[in-house]
Design a protein around this motif. Structure first.
Motif, PDB file in Angstrom:
ATOM      1  N   MET A   1       0.840  -0.829   0.513  1.00  0.00           N
ATOM      2  CA  MET A   1      -0.076   0.208  -0.559  1.00  0.00           C
ATOM      3  C   MET A   1       0.745   1.434  -0.794  1.00  0.00           C
TER       4      MET A   1
ATOM      5  N   LYS B   1       2.791   2.264  -3.005  1.00  0.00           N
ATOM      6  CA  LYS B   1       1.291   2.528  -4.400  1.00  0.00           C
ATOM      7  C   LYS B   1       1.535   3.560  -3.948  1.00  0.00           C
TER       8      LYS B   1
ATOM      9  N   TRP C   1       2.809   6.552  -6.801  1.00  0.00           N
ATOM     10  CA  TRP C   1       1.535   7.200  -7.508  1.00  0.00           C
ATOM     11  C   TRP C   1       2.589   8.391  -7.488  1.00  0.00           C
TER      12      TRP C   1
ATOM     13  N   TRP D   1      -3.935   7.097   1.931  1.00  0.00           N
ATOM     14  CA  TRP D   1      -4.338   5.836   1.156  1.00  0.00           C
ATOM     15  C   TRP D   1      -5.952   6.238   0.660  1.00  0.00           C
TER      16      TRP D   1
ATOM     17  N   LEU E   1      -7.883   9.064  -0.250  1.00  0.00           N
ATOM     18  CA  LEU E   1      -7.648   9.059  -2.361  1.00  0.00           C
ATOM     19  C   LEU E   1      -8.610   8.032  -2.335  1.00  0.00           C
ATOM     20  N   LYS E   2      -8.511   7.136  -1.409  1.00  0.00           N
ATOM     21  CA  LYS E   2      -9.786   6.197  -2.003  1.00  0.00           C
ATOM     22  C   LYS E   2     -10.868   6.226  -2.388  1.00  0.00           C
ATOM     23  N   MET E   3     -11.127   6.774  -1.123  1.00  0.00           N
ATOM     24  CA  MET E   3     -12.316   7.151  -0.828  1.00  0.00           C
ATOM     25  C   MET E   3     -13.256   8.455  -1.519  1.00  0.00           C
TER      26      MET E   3
ATOM     27  N   GLY F   1     -11.632   9.989  -3.680  1.00  0.00           N
ATOM     28  CA  GLY F   1     -10.566  10.099  -5.718  1.00  0.00           C
ATOM     29  C   GLY F   1      -9.579  11.039  -5.380  1.00  0.00           C
TER      30      GLY F   1
END
Length: 500
Positions: A139, A142, A146, A375, A378-380, A382
């Motif tokens: 994680m 990544k 990014w 994380w 950014l995931k929740m 976008g």
């Protein structure tokens, strides 16, 4: 006799177990604690949204309860939380407030980012070595990949998520030192180059990596407060002729004081010619690379050897998250990894070529799982919403600059490149302009509605607004502007009357 001693020991251990069982908080009590905590958080958020109070709490210090001493006996949870609330929420300066415009606003974490700090802490998640929990390592890797892609770094990079820009900068300086194979005997002739607006983390980092004797050379800046590549090259040539050893240039993408962006591409040309390590401090400005409107400011960043960027600024996560990326990842590993596996790790499958542990890419061995704070949001949300939020901050700074310029009542030394706006009010005849603006700043900060910090450039005193909190929107900029006009007019009139 032996059995009696064993019985006594056993009973003692049972007694200690009973006494220390309070550390395991039962579910009913956890729910009470959680409810009280959420009540405090929600009240805080409501006050922020409604501008119930400003970034500076102006309570009478005499009305605040005295912080209690650490004592042997326990205190009631509710009393502890009341004390905590009084000193954490209801006093001091809040850099996550929408009208906090001083320094570089940090710590205004979105709720998912705050959960990213809370959940790993609750689970005691350790991320120094992978301990077969390769998903945590993956994680963080990544996230670093990014970021490396965002700045144009090729494959082969490596990085780490540290406690902030200072530790990240220190690590970058150590990697550069080792990469250039510098020895202690060389330090007194080594030269590091930056502008006068470079962050103090560079100077502190040099001391921390043992290079206190090295020369930190200040390179001339242009009228926009950017390091000039021509002046850099002249200084390098002079230092070489004097028998010194130039080895590193620290360029800044978004200086703290002025928000200026050094011409990294031109500086990279100089570094290439003289084989110097190029480090980019993008702690404040780095995440604006997401915005097409200012993408040109990042030209040449991909040519740097290392870069630092702070998610606790541009990604709105809680304080304590900084990222270092090094283009040649092997150099970072060589600098930070242990020469041999310690005896307490031998026989345990903690290190492998397939999964480099964060402790092999950082000076930290014990470290929290900071990656979750990046994380989750950014995931929740976008990436797109962060791009739009940063675009909004860029436009808010330009909007504020435009409103100041329209009045004709303020000196504006430069247009904002990112989100820092420098300005000062004109003073009445016969009144020192520096003193006038110092009084104006004091007046603006005194009532607690907004908070700003100054910028002193060539002995000239300016006021400074930095827009970065995710909660800051146009109504907050309008409030800031109206207060500046109001306080400036009031101060002008009072000083004019005193002069008559």
């Amino acid at each position: 006799m032996q059995f009696a001693q064993e019985d006594n020991l056993y009973q003692t251990l049972l007694d200690l177990k009973e006494k220390t069982s309070v550390l395991e908080v039962p579910q009913v009590e956890r729910e009470k604690m959680t409810s009280r905590t959420m009540e405090m958080v929600n009240t805080y958020d409501d006050n922020i949204r409604n501008l119930t109070w400003g970034p500076v709490k102006t309570l009478d210090q005499g009305s605040l309860p005295v912080i209690g001493e650490i004592e042997e006996d326990p205190s009631e949870y509710e009393l502890v939380m009341q004390d905590f609330n009084a000193h954490l929420v209801n006093a001091g300066v809040n850099p996550g407030h929408p009208t906090f415009f001083g320094a570089i606003p940090t710590g205004g974490g979105t709720y998912p980012a705050s959960l990213g700090a809370f959940i790993p802490a609750s689970f005691a998640t350790y991320s120094g070595v992978h301990l077969k929990r390769t998903s945590i390592v993956e994680m963080e890797n990544k996230l670093i990949t990014w970021l490396a892609d965002l700045f144009g770094y090729p494959a082969g990079h490596a990085g780490n998520i540290s406690s902030g820009g200072s530790l990240a900068t220190l690590t970058a300086l150590a990697v550069a030192r080792d990469s250039k194979e510098l020895k202690a005997a060389d330090f007194h002739i080594c030269v590091i180059y930056c502008s006068e607006f470079a962050h103090d983390a560079v100077k502190k980092g040099l001391r921390a990596v043992g290079m206190r004797e090295a020369t930190l050379r200040t390179v001339q800046v242009d009228k926009l407060f950017k390091m000039t590549a021509a002046a850099l090259e002249r200084q390098i040539l002079e230092d070489k002729k004097a028998g010194l050893l130039p080895f590193l240039v620290a360029a800044t993408v978004g200086t703290t004081l002025t928000g200026s962006v050094d011409p990294v591409n031109d500086i990279a040309d100089v570094c290439d010619r003289h084989q110097l390590w190029l480090h980019v401090d993008a702690a404040y400005g780095g995440f604006f690379a997401l915005c097409d409107e200012v993408k040109q400011l990042f030209a040449g960043v991909e040519r740097s050897d290392s870069i630092v960027v702070n998610p606790h600024k541009g990604l709105f996560v809680p304080c304590g998250v900084g990222v270092l990326v090094v283009k040649d990842g092997k150099k970072l590993q060589q600098c930070c990894s242990m020469d041999h596996t310690p005896t307490y790790f031998r026989g345990a499958p903690m290190f492998s070529a397939e999964h480099l542990s964060p402790s092999e890419l950082s000076f930290e061995l014990t470290r929290p799982f900071r990656g979750a704070q990046m994380w989750l949001p950014l995931k929740m949300f976008g990436v797109g919403v962060f791009r739009e939020a940063l675009k909004e901050k860029l436009l808010l700074a330009r909007y504020f600059y435009g409103k100041l310029k329209e009045t004709g009542q303020f000196e504006l030394p430069l247009e904002p490149e990112l989100t820092v706006v420098l300005f000062r009010a004109t003073a009445p005849p016969g009144v020192n302009i520096n003193n006038f603006n110092q009084q104006l700043l004091d007046g603006l900060n005194s009532d607690g509605k907004i908070f700003m910090t100054p910028a002193v450039l060539s002995d000239q005193f300016y006021l400074r607004v930095c827009v970065l909190c995710f909660r800051t929107h146009i109504e907050h900029i309008d409030l800031c502007f109206s207060l500046i006009q109001e306080k400036s007019l009031h101060l002008w009139e009072s000083l004019r009357c005193d002069a008559q």
